[in-house]
Design a protein around this motif. Structure first.
Motif, PDB file in Angstrom:
ATOM      1  N   ALA A 197       0.605  -1.181  -0.365  1.00 52.44           N
ATOM      2  CA  ALA A 197      -0.028   0.171   0.210  1.00 52.44           C
ATOM      3  C   ALA A 197       0.812   0.893  -0.422  1.00 52.44           C
ATOM      4  CB  ALA A 197      -0.355  -0.257   1.181  1.00 52.44           C
ATOM      5  N   VAL A 198       1.807   1.220   0.997  1.00 48.13           N
ATOM      6  CA  VAL A 198       2.665   2.503   1.144  1.00 48.13           C
ATOM      7  C   VAL A 198       3.781   2.097  -0.412  1.00 48.13           C
ATOM      8  CG1 VAL A 198       4.514   3.591   1.994  1.00 48.13           C
ATOM      9  CG2 VAL A 198       2.244   2.160   3.241  1.00 48.13           C
ATOM     10  N   LEU A 199       3.930   0.944  -0.644  1.00 53.74           N
ATOM     11  CA  LEU A 199       5.637   1.131  -1.456  1.00 53.74           C
ATOM     12  C   LEU A 199       4.548   1.423  -2.877  1.00 53.74           C
ATOM     13  CD1 LEU A 199       7.449  -1.988  -0.605  1.00 53.74           C
ATOM     14  CD2 LEU A 199       8.162   0.038  -1.743  1.00 53.74           C
ATOM     15  N   ARG A 200       3.094   1.188  -3.227  1.00 54.03           N
ATOM     16  CA  ARG A 200       3.010   2.426  -4.669  1.00 54.03           C
ATOM     17  C   ARG A 200       2.734   3.590  -4.476  1.00 54.03           C
ATOM     18  NH1 ARG A 200      -0.687  -2.789  -3.716  1.00 54.03           N
ATOM     19  NH2 ARG A 200      -0.083  -4.399  -5.056  1.00 54.03           N
ATOM     20  N   ARG A 201       2.769   3.952  -3.338  1.00 51.17           N
ATOM     21  CA  ARG A 201       2.231   5.369  -3.441  1.00 51.17           C
ATOM     22  C   ARG A 201       4.159   5.997  -3.663  1.00 51.17           C
ATOM     23  NH1 ARG A 201       0.718   7.530   1.289  1.00 51.17           N
ATOM     24  NH2 ARG A 201       0.003   9.741   0.129  1.00 51.17           N
ATOM     25  N   VAL A 202       4.982   5.498  -3.035  1.00 52.48           N
ATOM     26  CA  VAL A 202       6.445   6.031  -2.540  1.00 52.48           C
ATOM     27  C   VAL A 202       6.550   5.838  -4.597  1.00 52.48           C
ATOM     28  CG1 VAL A 202       8.933   5.266  -2.585  1.00 52.48           C
ATOM     29  CG2 VAL A 202       7.463   4.672  -0.813  1.00 52.48           C
ATOM     30  N   VAL A 203       6.464   4.718  -5.453  1.00 49.00           N
ATOM     31  CA  VAL A 203       6.405   4.355  -6.155  1.00 49.00           C
ATOM     32  C   VAL A 203       6.339   5.835  -7.433  1.00 49.00           C
ATOM     33  CG1 VAL A 203       6.285   3.617  -8.794  1.00 49.00           C
ATOM     34  CG2 VAL A 203       6.952   2.524  -6.510  1.00 49.00           C
ATOM     35  N   ALA A 204       4.595   5.763  -7.061  1.00 44.89           N
ATOM     36  CA  ALA A 204       3.391   7.748  -7.852  1.00 44.89           C
ATOM     37  C   ALA A 204       4.216   8.185  -7.688  1.00 44.89           C
ATOM     38  CB  ALA A 204       2.383   6.727  -7.568  1.00 44.89           C
ATOM     39  N   ARG A 205       4.643   8.642  -6.357  1.00 42.26           N
ATOM     40  CA  ARG A 205       5.156  10.443  -6.026  1.00 42.26           C
ATOM     41  C   ARG A 205       6.620  10.295  -6.327  1.00 42.26           C
ATOM     42  NH1 ARG A 205       1.652  13.437  -6.408  1.00 42.26           N
ATOM     43  NH2 ARG A 205       3.220  14.766  -5.532  1.00 42.26           N
ATOM     44  N   GLY A 233       6.737   0.249 -14.187  1.00 40.82           N
ATOM     45  CA  GLY A 233       6.817   0.067 -14.763  1.00 40.82           C
ATOM     46  C   GLY A 233       5.472   1.613 -15.404  1.00 40.82           C
ATOM     47  N   GLU A 234       4.002   1.129 -14.281  1.00 41.02           N
ATOM     48  CA  GLU A 234       2.819   2.050 -14.651  1.00 41.02           C
ATOM     49  C   GLU A 234       3.447   3.266 -14.480  1.00 41.02           C
ATOM     50  OE1 GLU A 234       0.285   0.005 -12.746  1.00 41.02           O
ATOM     51  OE2 GLU A 234       0.333  -1.272 -14.324  1.00 41.02           O
ATOM     52  N   ALA A 235       4.131   4.078 -13.631  1.00 39.53           N
ATOM     53  CA  ALA A 235       4.572   5.100 -12.946  1.00 39.53           C
ATOM     54  C   ALA A 235       5.702   5.505 -14.171  1.00 39.53           C
ATOM     55  CB  ALA A 235       5.480   5.515 -11.709  1.00 39.53           C
ATOM     56  N   GLY A 236       5.852   5.650 -15.288  1.00 38.38           N
ATOM     57  CA  GLY A 236       7.238   5.731 -16.518  1.00 38.38           C
ATOM     58  C   GLY A 236       8.412   5.410 -15.719  1.00 38.38           C
TER      59      GLY A 236
END
Length: 263
Positions: A197-205, A233-236
């Motif tokens: 949950a937190v790691l996905r947000r780290v990747v996105a930000r 990959g989804e975050a670029g």
């Protein structure tokens, strides 16, 4: 005749301390006051983390100050430092998200002189320790959620974002060692249902901080690697790599950002 160190080690071993001899030596070195030593030993035997009692932990070759109620950096997380430092040079900017006591930022700064370190955590007590560790190295630490409290001047300038975000699935926290469950804030380990949950947000930000060609380096569990690589990959991010160290039981994901967010 049994030496004081041997007697102390036997007492710690009986309490379940696996590295009783090493711990006994460290506790004896910590104080010359018998009353203080007895208090430390009793608290350690009751399950308090050794590092919180000593006030420091040797992490990636750097002495990191810690205290009661603060997450103790794990030795496996040094793999993040190993990877990140190969991507940095003098004058580069590093951001340590979910920084805890600032262990990653401090270790990176110690290995790569001249880097500019900024660190963030939601826990004010952790940030107080991060400031103690980073300010002598010229770093800064902020209280807040991920990148929110960072100055706008950093956006698009950061060479490397590092993060040891919480990644233990909620349902597995009960299986963690008692010294972590009982003496570290739950927010420092609880990663939600799948641990990401937190790691996905780290990747996105992170793309909002990184310069084009900048890197994100994070720690995760082995079974989380495929989902995390997909999130990169989804975050670029491209050139996403899984680094593994069997001896330390460590898994790190590193990715390069193709272009800054909004460019």
């Amino acid at each position: 005749m049994t030496s004081p160190e041997e007697a102390l080690a036997a007492r710690l071993r009986a309490a379940g301390c696996v590295f009783a001899e090493e711990e006994a030596a460290l506790l004896l070195d910590a104080t010359d006051d018998p009353a203080v030593l007895e208090d430390l030993v009793a608290r350690r035997a009751a399950g308090e983390p050794l590092e919180q009692l000593l006030g420091w932990v040797d992490f990636a070759g750097t002495r990191v100050l810690v205290g009661p109620g603060v997450f103790v950096p794990r030795q496996r997380t040094a793999l993040v430092v190993d990877v990140a430092t190969t991507l940095l040079g003098k004058g580069d900017v590093v951001v340590d998200l979910c920084c805890g006591a600032g262990a990653l930022g401090a270790a990176v700064a110690a290995r790569v002189p001249g880097v500019e370190v900024h660190a963030v955590d939601v826990e004010p007590p952790a940030v107080a320790w991060a400031r103690r560790n980073l300010e002598p190295l010229g770093g800064r630490a902020y209280v807040g959620d991920l990148d929110a409290p960072l100055p706008d001047s950093l956006r698009g300038r950061v060479a490397v974002v590092v993060a040891n975000a919480p990644y233990v699935p909620t349902g597995r926290i009960r299986d963690m060692p008692a010294e972590s469950r009982d003496h570290e804030p739950r927010v420092t380990v609880d990663g939600g249902a799948d641990g990401l949950a937190v790691l996905r947000r780290v990747v996105a930000r992170s793309p909002y901080l990184l310069r084009p060609g900048g890197h994100l380096v994070v720690e995760a569990g082995r079974d989380q690697v495929p989902a995390l690589v997909e999130a990169f990959g989804e975050a670029g991010f491209d050139s996403v790599e899984h680094h593994e160290d069997d001896e330390r039981g460590a898994h790190t994901i590193a990715g390069r950002l193709l272009s800054a967010a909004g460019s």
